[in-house]
Design an enzyme around this catalytic site. Structure first.
Site, short mmCIF file in Angstrom:
data_model
loop_
_atom_site.label_atom_id
_atom_site.label_comp_id
_atom_site.label_asym_id
_atom_site.label_seq_id
_atom_site.Cartn_x
_atom_site.Cartn_y
_atom_site.Cartn_z
N SER A 1 2.00 24.90 17.23
CA SER A 1 0.56 24.65 17.36
C SER A 1 -0.10 25.70 18.25
O SER A 1 0.56 26.32 19.09
CB SER A 1 0.32 23.27 17.98
N1 SAM Z 1 5.22 20.53 18.68
C1 SAM Z 1 5.60 21.67 17.90
C2 SAM Z 1 5.66 22.95 18.69
O1 SAM Z 1 5.34 22.95 19.86
O2 SAM Z 1 6.08 23.95 18.10
C3 SAM Z 1 4.76 21.84 16.68
C4 SAM Z 1 5.07 20.82 15.69
S1 SAM Z 1 4.76 21.19 14.02
C5 SAM Z 1 3.00 21.23 13.98
C6 SAM Z 1 5.18 19.58 13.37
C7 SAM Z 1 6.66 19.31 13.35
O3 SAM Z 1 6.85 17.94 12.99
C8 SAM Z 1 7.44 20.13 12.32
O4 SAM Z 1 8.46 20.84 12.92
C9 SAM Z 1 7.97 19.07 11.36
O5 SAM Z 1 9.24 19.38 10.81
C10 SAM Z 1 8.04 17.85 12.26
N2 SAM Z 1 8.07 16.56 11.58
C11 SAM Z 1 7.36 16.13 10.51
N3 SAM Z 1 7.67 14.85 10.23
C12 SAM Z 1 8.60 14.45 11.13
C13 SAM Z 1 9.32 13.25 11.37
N4 SAM Z 1 9.16 12.15 10.62
N5 SAM Z 1 10.18 13.22 12.40
C14 SAM Z 1 10.40 14.29 13.19
N6 SAM Z 1 9.76 15.46 13.01
C15 SAM Z 1 8.85 15.54 12.00
#
Ligand code: SAM
Length: 219
Positions: free
Chosen positions: A59
């Site tokens: 993000s």
């Molecule tokens: N917080 C992160 C960072 O600092 O880089 C950015 C997160 S990215 C916008 C969203 C993340 O959520 C992705 O890596 C995706 O694989 C994960 N994600 C989506 N659904 C998920 C779930 N049910 N459980 C765990 N992770 C999930």
């Protein structure tokens, strides 16, 4: 220190967005260049999201900062993060809650969970546990949590996460598919839930049992 000038320029940009000094201090300490893929390293301190592979993103720093402020993080908090991604958001939260606090961060993509763990270790954050699994179900093992931070957009508020939030706790999460909003959910000491809309955002989808379907993209 490496990239110190770039980090202070980023902090200056974020200060104009009225981010709290406590969050700015954390951002000034976290080496974001350790959390971005090497091909994007020259953009590590630009205030924008970047690709981290697997159709996912780290993000933008302002979004990380806004979520940290909305969470009202305190030293010693136990925090559940859903969506570890690069591990950067977890590192910023870990700076704020300090060594007495702990972050449990869940990621569903194994390779991202592994590289985030490595980056967090390299950056020296020993108060973050990365857990591979479906975060839409939460992580009952250490519930209830003082704070829950969801960094992927859910179709609606996952029930297990509300249940795993402490009384007096705060959860921040984006909801929606084409149009998404960021919500602050509070659980009062009586267990009453309130939900406040803090405006439009863009996140990747939360995929899982209480999220979107991985294959159809539907809820
Ligand atoms: N917080 C992160 C960072 O600092 O880089 C950015 C997160 S990215 C916008 C969203 C993340 O959520 C992705 O890596 C995706 O694989 C994960 N994600 C989506 N659904 C998920 C779930 N049910 N459980 C765990 N992770 C999930």
């Amino acid at each position: 220190m490496e990239y110190e000038r770039e980090r202070s320029n980023l902090v200056r940009t974020l200060r104009e967005r009225r981010i709290s000094e406590r969050t700015l201090k954390a951002i000034s300490k976290v080496p974001r260049h350790l959390f971005v893929p090497s091909i994007h390293i020259s953009h590590a301190y630009v205030d924008s999201p970047l690709s981290i592979g697997y159709a996912q993103t780290i993000s933008a720093p302002h979004m990380v900062a806004i979520m940290c402020d909305l969470l009202e993080l305190q030293e010693g908090h136990e925090v559940l993060e859903i969506g570890t991604g690069s591990g950067y958001n977890a590192a910023v939260m870990a700076e704020i809650i300090g060594k007495k606090g702990r972050i449990y961060s869940m990621e569903r993509i194994e390779k991202l969970a592994k590289s985030a763990s490595e980056s967090l270790e390299k950056a020296g954050y020993s108060n973050v546990d990365v857990i591979l699994g479906d975060g839409s179900l939460g992580y009952p093992e250490h519930a209830p949590y003082d704070r829950i931070c969801v960094t992927a957009s859910a179709p609606d508020t996952p029930k297990p996460l509300v249940e795993q939030l402490k009384k007096g706790g705060i959860m921040v999460l984006p909801e929606g598919d084409t149009y998404q909003n960021l919500y602050v959910i509070r659980k009062s000491m009586d267990g009453e839930i309130t939900k406040e809309n803090r405006g439009g955002v863009v996140f990747v989808p939360l995929v899982g049992d209480h999220g979107f379907n991985a294959f159809t993209g539907n809820r």
